[in-house]
Design a protein around this motif. Structure first.
Motif, mmCIF file in Angstrom:
data_model
loop_
_atom_site.group_PDB
_atom_site.id
_atom_site.type_symbol
_atom_site.label_atom_id
_atom_site.label_comp_id
_atom_site.label_asym_id
_atom_site.label_seq_id
_atom_site.Cartn_x
_atom_site.Cartn_y
_atom_site.Cartn_z
ATOM 1 N N PRO A 80 0.826 -1.211 0.000
ATOM 2 C CA PRO A 80 0.000 0.000 0.000
ATOM 3 C C PRO A 80 0.858 1.258 0.000
ATOM 4 N N ALA A 81 0.292 2.324 -0.536
ATOM 5 C CA ALA A 81 0.984 3.611 -0.514
ATOM 6 C C ALA A 81 1.098 4.115 0.921
ATOM 7 N N ARG A 82 2.105 4.953 1.180
ATOM 8 C CA ARG A 82 2.266 5.512 2.525
ATOM 9 C C ARG A 82 1.005 6.278 2.950
ATOM 10 N N SER A 83 0.376 6.970 2.012
ATOM 11 C CA SER A 83 -0.847 7.712 2.336
ATOM 12 C C SER A 83 -1.959 6.779 2.784
ATOM 13 N N THR A 84 -1.995 5.592 2.203
ATOM 14 C CA THR A 84 -2.999 4.603 2.608
ATOM 15 C C THR A 84 -2.690 4.079 4.009
ATOM 16 N N MET A 85 -1.421 3.820 4.281
ATOM 17 C CA MET A 85 -1.034 3.348 5.608
ATOM 18 C C MET A 85 -1.404 4.356 6.686
ATOM 19 N N LEU A 86 -1.256 5.633 6.389
ATOM 20 C CA LEU A 86 -1.619 6.655 7.364
ATOM 21 C C LEU A 86 -3.114 6.621 7.658
ATOM 22 N N LEU A 87 -3.923 6.386 6.639
ATOM 23 C CA LEU A 87 -5.366 6.273 6.861
ATOM 24 C C LEU A 87 -5.700 5.015 7.658
ATOM 25 N N LEU A 88 -5.002 3.919 7.361
ATOM 26 C CA LEU A 88 -5.242 2.678 8.098
ATOM 27 C C LEU A 88 -4.893 2.827 9.574
ATOM 28 N N GLY A 89 -3.995 3.750 9.869
ATOM 29 C CA GLY A 89 -3.565 3.949 11.244
ATOM 30 C C GLY A 89 -4.481 4.834 12.074
ATOM 31 N N LYS A 90 -5.551 5.347 11.506
ATOM 32 C CA LYS A 90 -6.483 6.181 12.254
ATOM 33 C C LYS A 90 -7.176 5.358 13.351
ATOM 34 N N PRO A 91 -7.515 5.977 14.472
ATOM 35 C CA PRO A 91 -8.233 5.260 15.539
ATOM 36 C C PRO A 91 -9.541 4.677 15.024
ATOM 37 N N ALA A 92 -9.903 3.519 15.563
ATOM 38 C CA ALA A 92 -11.119 2.840 15.116
ATOM 39 C C ALA A 92 -12.360 3.648 15.460
ATOM 40 N N ALA A 93 -13.331 3.603 14.568
ATOM 41 C CA ALA A 93 -14.598 4.300 14.792
ATOM 42 C C ALA A 93 -15.371 3.629 15.926
ATOM 43 N N ARG A 94 -16.127 4.421 16.661
ATOM 44 C CA ARG A 94 -16.899 3.903 17.793
ATOM 45 C C ARG A 94 -18.404 3.948 17.558
ATOM 46 N N THR A 95 -18.838 4.579 16.465
ATOM 47 C CA THR A 95 -20.267 4.628 16.136
ATOM 48 C C THR A 95 -20.449 4.301 14.661
ATOM 49 N N SER A 96 -21.674 3.970 14.290
ATOM 50 C CA SER A 96 -21.951 3.626 12.899
ATOM 51 C C SER A 96 -21.689 4.797 11.963
ATOM 52 N N GLN A 97 -22.071 6.002 12.390
ATOM 53 C CA GLN A 97 -21.862 7.176 11.543
ATOM 54 C C GLN A 97 -20.381 7.472 11.375
ATOM 55 N N ALA A 98 -19.628 7.337 12.452
ATOM 56 C CA ALA A 98 -18.182 7.561 12.367
ATOM 57 C C ALA A 98 -17.534 6.516 11.475
ATOM 58 N N TYR A 99 -18.020 5.272 11.575
ATOM 59 C CA TYR A 99 -17.471 4.216 10.727
ATOM 60 C C TYR A 99 -17.762 4.512 9.264
ATOM 61 N N ALA A 100 -18.996 4.954 8.964
ATOM 62 C CA ALA A 100 -19.351 5.269 7.579
ATOM 63 C C ALA A 100 -18.464 6.386 7.039
ATOM 64 N N GLU A 101 -18.207 7.408 7.837
ATOM 65 C CA GLU A 101 -17.357 8.509 7.383
ATOM 66 C C GLU A 101 -15.917 8.033 7.172
ATOM 67 N N GLN A 102 -15.434 7.202 8.082
ATOM 68 C CA GLN A 102 -14.078 6.673 7.955
ATOM 69 C C GLN A 102 -13.957 5.804 6.702
ATOM 70 N N TYR A 103 -14.961 4.977 6.474
ATOM 71 C CA TYR A 103 -14.958 4.123 5.293
ATOM 72 C C TYR A 103 -14.983 4.953 4.017
ATOM 73 N N LEU A 104 -15.841 5.972 3.968
ATOM 74 C CA LEU A 104 -15.926 6.812 2.771
ATOM 75 C C LEU A 104 -14.610 7.549 2.514
ATOM 76 N N THR A 105 -13.957 7.974 3.570
ATOM 77 C CA THR A 105 -12.659 8.632 3.400
ATOM 78 C C THR A 105 -11.659 7.684 2.748
ATOM 79 N N MET A 106 -11.642 6.430 3.211
ATOM 80 C CA MET A 106 -10.731 5.454 2.636
ATOM 81 C C MET A 106 -11.096 5.143 1.186
ATOM 82 N N ILE A 107 -12.378 4.937 0.898
ATOM 83 C CA ILE A 107 -12.789 4.584 -0.463
ATOM 84 C C ILE A 107 -12.496 5.730 -1.429
ATOM 85 N N ARG A 108 -12.740 6.951 -1.007
ATOM 86 C CA ARG A 108 -12.398 8.086 -1.875
ATOM 87 C C ARG A 108 -10.913 8.082 -2.205
ATOM 88 N N HIS A 109 -10.104 7.606 -1.266
ATOM 89 C CA HIS A 109 -8.657 7.590 -1.447
ATOM 90 C C HIS A 109 -8.200 6.468 -2.370
#
Length: 308
Positions: A159-188
């Motif tokens: 994976p690209a370094r930019s992808t690794m940095l996104l993977l290193g973000k703290p885990a989401a604790r709510t469904s909405q936070a998870y959806a936003e985190q997932y969308l950020t990764m998919i856009r990337h």
């Protein structure tokens, strides 16, 4: 002809021992040639685009989708999840399971369904699992399709370094936070030029959170450990004898396209198709092409009749 969908919207379960189970769904005619779709890291069985499943069923295939261990409605494994430093240092715990264990799950699912030989299609981590099944149990694999995956060789497919940095973000604790985190990764990691249906992606993320009762982060960590513990599988991949199709894009920031090239180079007679502008994501613009590639591969090597 109108196809009969078998449990198309219902979850079924398969025991894999020690009180653990896999969740799966089926679609298509019960006597049609079976194709098993193995999803990637963090993805449950609902991540496969409906148009892809519809296309395979329309081509006369029985489609089985599965939640890998530690995701969706499949069982969570008892091993402790890795600490972040272990993930970034690629030092999995000694007790971590590996891709061979996940491949064994797939074979147990085939046994459960009474399938002697299946066409395996895996994306990303699912491609790695499918490769292990094809290498270790060639008697159970009719054809193999490996999509944006790799061999485990750390010189390729990283994976690209930019992808690794996104993977290193703290885990989401709510469904909405998870959806936003997932969308950020998919856009990337998705294509910059091919369209993405953000409403569908958000709906998937919210649905995945609900199916997993919010228990996602630890399982993802254990799945990453499985990949890392398996190491460089190139020698094993070279043993694959099933007719193999390797598909990847040329804009992949999750699994560098060198991973697909290495996979194809390791398997005698493999066909390698690079889809221009595709990233690590099934854009609606590429689904039809991917269906055509999979169906054409199966027809060429397994005598699948033309679409009914």
């Amino acid at each position: 002809m109108r196809y009969a969908w078998i449990m198309a919207s219902e979850d079924e379960f398969c025991d894999i021992g020690d009180g653990l189970r896999l969740c799966y769904r089926q679609a298509g005619e019960p006597d049609a040639p079976p194709v098993v779709l193995l999803a990637g890291l963090s993805y449950d069985l609902t991540n496969w685009p409906p148009a892809l499943i519809d296309g395979l069923v329309a081509a006369g295939l029985r489609v089985v989708t599965v939640d890998n261990r530690d995701i969706g409605r499949s069982s969570r494994m008892p091993q402790r999840p890795p600490q972040p430093w272990r993930v970034f240092a690629a030092k999995p715990r000694r007790a971590a399971y590996d891709l061979s264990d996940m491949a064994a799950d797939t074979v147990l699912l085939l046994d459960h369904l009474g399938i002697e030989r299946a066409h395996l299609v895996g994306m990303s981590m699912g491609g790695m699992i499918a490769q292990v099944v094809a290498a270790t149990r060639p008697d159970r694999v009719a054809t193999l399709t490996s999509i944006f995956s790799s061999t485990g060789d750390r010189k390729v497919g990283q994976p690209a370094r930019s992808t690794m940095l996104l993977l290193g973000k703290p885990a989401a604790r709510t469904s909405q936070a998870y959806a936003e985190q997932y969308l950020t990764m998919i856009r990337h990691i998705a294509s910059l030029s091919l369209p993405m249906d953000e409403d569908r992606e958000r709906a998937w993320a919210l649905g995945a959170w609900e199916r997993a009762d919010g228990k996602i982060a630890a399982g993802i960590g254990r799945q990453i450990s499985a990949i890392q513990k398996s190491g460089n599988r190139t020698a094993q991949v070279r043993r694959i004898s099933a007719p193999t199709l390797v598909i990847n894009g040329d804009r992949d920031l999750m699994v560098n396209p060198t991973g697909g090239a290495a996979t194809a180079a390791a398997i005698a007679g493999a066909r390698h198709v690079v889809i221009p502008e595709m990233g690590h994501h099934f854009s609606p613009a590429v689904v039809e092409e991917i269906v055509e590639l999979i169906v054409g591969h199966i027809r060429a090597h397994a005598g699948l009749e033309t679409a009914r």
